[in-house]
Design a protein around this motif. Structure first.
Motif, mmCIF file in Angstrom:
data_model
loop_
_atom_site.group_PDB
_atom_site.id
_atom_site.type_symbol
_atom_site.label_atom_id
_atom_site.label_comp_id
_atom_site.label_asym_id
_atom_site.label_seq_id
_atom_site.Cartn_x
_atom_site.Cartn_y
_atom_site.Cartn_z
ATOM 1 N N SER A 98 15.224 14.663 3.237
ATOM 2 C CA SER A 98 15.834 13.532 2.536
ATOM 3 C C SER A 98 15.461 12.198 3.172
ATOM 4 C CB SER A 98 17.361 13.702 2.504
ATOM 5 O OG SER A 98 17.724 14.853 1.770
ATOM 6 N N ILE A 99 15.486 12.129 4.507
ATOM 7 C CA ILE A 99 15.103 10.885 5.180
ATOM 8 C C ILE A 99 13.642 10.561 4.889
ATOM 9 C CG2 ILE A 99 14.738 9.801 7.435
ATOM 10 C CD1 ILE A 99 17.167 11.431 8.437
ATOM 11 N N ALA A 100 12.777 11.561 4.987
ATOM 12 C CA ALA A 100 11.353 11.329 4.711
ATOM 13 C C ALA A 100 11.138 10.895 3.273
ATOM 14 C CB ALA A 100 10.561 12.601 5.015
ATOM 15 N N ASN A 101 11.844 11.511 2.342
ATOM 16 C CA ASN A 101 11.702 11.157 0.930
ATOM 17 C C ASN A 101 12.166 9.727 0.677
ATOM 18 O OD1 ASN A 101 11.094 11.957 -1.876
ATOM 19 N ND2 ASN A 101 13.297 11.757 -2.191
ATOM 20 N N TYR A 102 13.250 9.339 1.304
ATOM 21 C CA TYR A 102 13.755 7.964 1.162
ATOM 22 C C TYR A 102 12.683 6.960 1.578
ATOM 23 C CZ TYR A 102 16.833 3.905 1.660
ATOM 24 O OH TYR A 102 17.405 2.668 1.539
ATOM 25 N N LEU A 103 12.084 7.175 2.747
ATOM 26 C CA LEU A 103 11.084 6.236 3.241
ATOM 27 C C LEU A 103 9.837 6.232 2.359
ATOM 28 C CD1 LEU A 103 11.368 6.898 7.081
ATOM 29 C CD2 LEU A 103 12.384 5.018 5.779
ATOM 30 N N ALA A 104 9.431 7.416 1.906
ATOM 31 C CA ALA A 104 8.255 7.487 1.036
ATOM 32 C C ALA A 104 8.489 6.744 -0.263
ATOM 33 C CB ALA A 104 7.905 8.952 0.752
ATOM 34 N N LYS A 105 9.674 6.919 -0.849
ATOM 35 C CA LYS A 105 9.981 6.259 -2.118
ATOM 36 C C LYS A 105 10.108 4.741 -1.945
ATOM 37 C CE LYS A 105 10.064 9.840 -4.843
ATOM 38 N NZ LYS A 105 11.314 10.459 -5.311
ATOM 39 N N HIS A 106 10.338 4.302 -0.734
ATOM 40 C CA HIS A 106 10.420 2.864 -0.460
ATOM 41 C C HIS A 106 9.083 2.278 0.002
ATOM 42 C CE1 HIS A 106 14.757 3.449 -0.844
ATOM 43 N NE2 HIS A 106 14.851 2.145 -0.951
ATOM 44 N N VAL A 147 0.532 -20.050 20.478
ATOM 45 C CA VAL A 147 0.835 -19.469 19.162
ATOM 46 C C VAL A 147 2.327 -19.683 18.900
ATOM 47 C CG1 VAL A 147 0.892 -17.370 17.764
ATOM 48 C CG2 VAL A 147 -1.006 -17.764 19.348
ATOM 49 N N SER A 148 2.631 -20.400 17.852
ATOM 50 C CA SER A 148 4.018 -20.783 17.587
ATOM 51 C C SER A 148 4.850 -19.596 17.118
ATOM 52 C CB SER A 148 4.062 -21.883 16.526
ATOM 53 O OG SER A 148 5.399 -22.180 16.175
ATOM 54 N N CYS A 149 6.088 -19.525 17.609
ATOM 55 C CA CYS A 149 7.009 -18.495 17.139
ATOM 56 C C CYS A 149 7.435 -18.737 15.696
ATOM 57 C CB CYS A 149 8.239 -18.407 18.051
ATOM 58 S SG CYS A 149 9.123 -19.962 18.326
ATOM 59 N N THR A 150 7.122 -19.896 15.156
ATOM 60 C CA THR A 150 7.461 -20.177 13.755
ATOM 61 C C THR A 150 6.547 -19.434 12.782
ATOM 62 O OG1 THR A 150 6.012 -22.117 13.605
ATOM 63 C CG2 THR A 150 8.245 -22.482 14.402
ATOM 64 N N LEU A 151 5.557 -18.720 13.289
ATOM 65 C CA LEU A 151 4.665 -17.938 12.436
ATOM 66 C C LEU A 151 5.239 -16.563 12.110
ATOM 67 C CD1 LEU A 151 1.213 -18.781 14.054
ATOM 68 C CD2 LEU A 151 2.197 -19.720 11.959
ATOM 69 N N GLU A 152 6.463 -16.309 12.558
ATOM 70 C CA GLU A 152 7.097 -15.022 12.309
ATOM 71 C C GLU A 152 7.436 -14.845 10.830
ATOM 72 O OE1 GLU A 152 11.036 -12.424 13.701
ATOM 73 O OE2 GLU A 152 10.901 -14.560 14.211
ATOM 74 N N GLY A 153 7.430 -13.593 10.390
ATOM 75 C CA GLY A 153 7.965 -13.270 9.074
ATOM 76 C C GLY A 153 7.037 -12.473 8.188
ATOM 77 N N PRO A 154 7.606 -11.671 7.265
ATOM 78 C CA PRO A 154 6.796 -10.831 6.385
ATOM 79 C C PRO A 154 6.056 -11.610 5.309
ATOM 80 C CG PRO A 154 9.116 -10.651 5.809
ATOM 81 C CD PRO A 154 9.057 -11.447 7.073
ATOM 82 N N ASN A 156 5.104 -0.912 7.184
ATOM 83 C CA ASN A 156 6.037 0.197 7.384
ATOM 84 C C ASN A 156 7.300 -0.235 8.123
ATOM 85 O OD1 ASN A 156 4.483 2.083 6.046
ATOM 86 N ND2 ASN A 156 3.482 2.840 7.897
ATOM 87 N N PHE A 157 7.201 -1.274 8.943
ATOM 88 C CA PHE A 157 8.398 -1.774 9.613
ATOM 89 C C PHE A 157 9.424 -2.229 8.578
ATOM 90 C CE2 PHE A 157 10.914 -5.284 11.298
ATOM 91 C CZ PHE A 157 11.407 -4.750 12.478
ATOM 92 N N TYR A 158 8.956 -2.865 7.526
ATOM 93 C CA TYR A 158 9.883 -3.373 6.510
ATOM 94 C C TYR A 158 10.389 -2.259 5.603
ATOM 95 C CZ TYR A 158 8.487 -7.704 8.518
ATOM 96 O OH TYR A 158 8.280 -8.699 9.433
ATOM 97 N N VAL A 159 9.699 -1.124 5.560
ATOM 98 C CA VAL A 159 10.253 0.062 4.909
ATOM 99 C C VAL A 159 11.439 0.582 5.718
ATOM 100 C CG1 VAL A 159 9.788 2.437 4.193
ATOM 101 C CG2 VAL A 159 8.064 0.668 3.822
ATOM 102 N N TYR A 184 17.612 -2.617 14.101
ATOM 103 C CA TYR A 184 17.684 -1.214 13.686
ATOM 104 C C TYR A 184 16.273 -0.651 13.511
ATOM 105 C CZ TYR A 184 18.523 2.897 10.767
ATOM 106 O OH TYR A 184 18.527 4.181 10.261
ATOM 107 N N ALA A 185 15.442 -1.338 12.731
ATOM 108 C CA ALA A 185 14.089 -0.847 12.483
ATOM 109 C C ALA A 185 13.305 -0.748 13.783
ATOM 110 C CB ALA A 185 13.367 -1.767 11.496
ATOM 111 N N LEU A 186 13.488 -1.699 14.673
ATOM 112 C CA LEU A 186 12.796 -1.686 15.956
ATOM 113 C C LEU A 186 13.268 -0.510 16.819
ATOM 114 C CD1 LEU A 186 10.741 -3.271 17.614
ATOM 115 C CD2 LEU A 186 12.617 -4.702 18.457
ATOM 116 N N PHE A 187 14.555 -0.247 16.810
ATOM 117 C CA PHE A 187 15.112 0.880 17.567
ATOM 118 C C PHE A 187 14.516 2.196 17.067
ATOM 119 C CE2 PHE A 187 18.123 4.232 18.464
ATOM 120 C CZ PHE A 187 18.639 3.937 19.710
ATOM 121 N N VAL A 188 14.479 2.366 15.757
ATOM 122 C CA VAL A 188 13.962 3.606 15.170
ATOM 123 C C VAL A 188 12.501 3.823 15.568
ATOM 124 C CG1 VAL A 188 13.279 4.679 12.987
ATOM 125 C CG2 VAL A 188 15.580 3.722 13.254
#
Length: 413
Positions: free
Chosen positions: A232-240, A258-265, A314-317, A327-331
């Motif tokens: 189920s966890i794998a399916n959730y991530l795949a579907k996302h 390098v400016s930290c203001t360049l952060e973001g998706p 994949n981080f944003y998944v 949370y995503a970083l911990f995982v």
């Protein structure tokens, strides 16, 4: 009466929960039973829930008056004035040694015990087993954390009298659909205090969309089956949108130029282009060639006061599972430790945070007034807020640190 009214007024000003007087609770319970019949049953019936399933679910169920954010009938909705949450505390606390090492040690045991289920899930979805283990460990301690709440009592209570009644009513109907399908006996359908189900902690509507059968018995029993939980966890991530063959990210060193203001998706570029700017992997490793050709994003969850990363889509998944950078970083980090034996992040978390949510919201509104897009004045320092702080710092001749600090409160009002 006047003194009692004054006491209630003080409680409201302080943001304390106001519960129905004990002598009124019996009446509220009767209203609850009427709401179940008049509101919930018609919706559930339209979704194919039988009367037998409905009656079993609510047999002996009463309101849970100990749940947070309740608004009993006749009680005005009040929001606490000041709150704290991990996202605006010191980010390093999220990675305390006990949590990280415990999730890693047990995760390695689970990797061995459930190797076949993890391999099947990865072959089917492309999601690596180590990532599934990272989520499973964070959500329920690999099923070892007791999940004790009756989902129908929790969702019934919050659907009837909470600040998000409509949302929880929809989740309650979805839980009834799960019971109707027989994925687990109603007595086994345990949840968190917020109604999240089983070992992966799916809300019921997410269960209906993403739960998967990992054993081939026709059911997705995420309470008692490790194989179903993994699938189920794998399916959730795949579907996302998990991209097979890509990593989640890499810890890096970001030079001052390098400016930290360049952060973001929304500011992605090829990883080799980040490298050309002087960003390097920790430990002197080169970025894998297959990754270097593809897009990556700068992540600095504590601004200049903590580790930095180049992350992949994949981080944003992972963030779709829980909308938190930490949370995503911990995982991802725990998954890497489980499979590769990696140690702690190279950079240390600085002594930042400790602000109230209301303090951060004031800063956000001030930045909005200057034309910055902070992602909403919600008191949570996400990437838009972090880089807006950095842009304000750069515009006012300061060194950009890209994280809210107490010293900023006087200037960002």
């Amino acid at each position: 009466m006047r003194v009692r009214a004054m006491c209630v007024a003080v409680m409201l000003v302080l943001g304390w929960a106001v519960q129905a007087p004990a002598q009124d609770r019996a009446g509220v319970e009767r209203q609850f039973r009427g709401w179940l019949e008049q509101t919930v049953w018609p919706q559930a019936s339209r979704k194919g829930v039988s009367r037998a399933t409905f009656d079993r679910a609510f047999q002996g169920v009463s309101l849970d008056w100990d749940l947070p954010d309740l608004v009993p009938p006749g009680t005005p909705v009040q929001t606490p004035k000041r709150q704290r949450q991990a996202e605006f505390g010191n980010p390093g606390k999220y990675f305390n040694r006990g949590s990280v090492e415990g999730a890693t040690a047990v995760g390695r045991q689970m990797a061995r015990a459930h190797a076949q289920a993890l391999a099947r899930a990865e072959a089917r979805t492309g999601v690596p087993g180590r990532i599934v283990l990272g989520i499973w460990g964070r959500e329920s301690g690999y099923g070892r954390v007791a999940i004790t709440h009756d989902v129908f009592r929790v969702l019934g209570t919050k659907g009837f009298m909470s600040t998000r009644a409509g949302y929880f009513t929809e989740e309650l109907v979805a839980a009834l659909q799960i019971a109707e399908a027989g994925h687990a006996p109603s007595g086994a359908m345990k949840s968190s205090w917020a109604g999240a189900l089983g070992q992966p902690q799916f809300m019921p509507t997410s269960f209906l969309k993403y739960a998967a059968d990992g054993t081939g018995d026709g059911h997705a029993d995420i309470w008692r089956s490790e194989a179903d939980t993994i699938a189920s966890i794998a399916n959730y991530l795949a579907k996302h949108g998990w991209q097979k063959g890509r990593d989640w990210g890499f810890e890096v060193q970001v030079p001052e130029g390098v400016s930290c203001t360049l952060e973001g998706p929304d500011q992605g570029r090829r990883i080799r282009d980040w490298a050309a700017m002087g960003i390097t992997r920790v430990g002197g490793k080169a970025f894998p060639e297959a990754e270097a050709r593809q897009q990556g994003f700068l992540l600095m969850p504590a601004g200049r006061s903590g580790p930095a990363f180049i992350v992949t889509p994949n981080f944003y998944v992972l963030k779709d599972y829980n909308m938190s950078d930490l949370y995503a970083l911990f995982v991802g980090h725990v998954g890497d430790r489980i499979q590769y034996g990696m140690g702690d992040f190279t950079a240390r978390w600085g002594q930042v945070g400790g602000l109230y949510r209301s303090d951060v919201a004031v800063m956000q509104r001030a930045l909005e007034g200057m034309g910055h897009d902070v992602g909403g004045a919600d008191g949570l320092p996400g990437f838009k807020t972090r880089r807006s702080i950095g842009r304000w710092q750069e515009a006012t001749g300061q060194r950009a640190t890209c994280f809210p600090e107490a010293a900023m409160k006087a200037r960002l009002r």
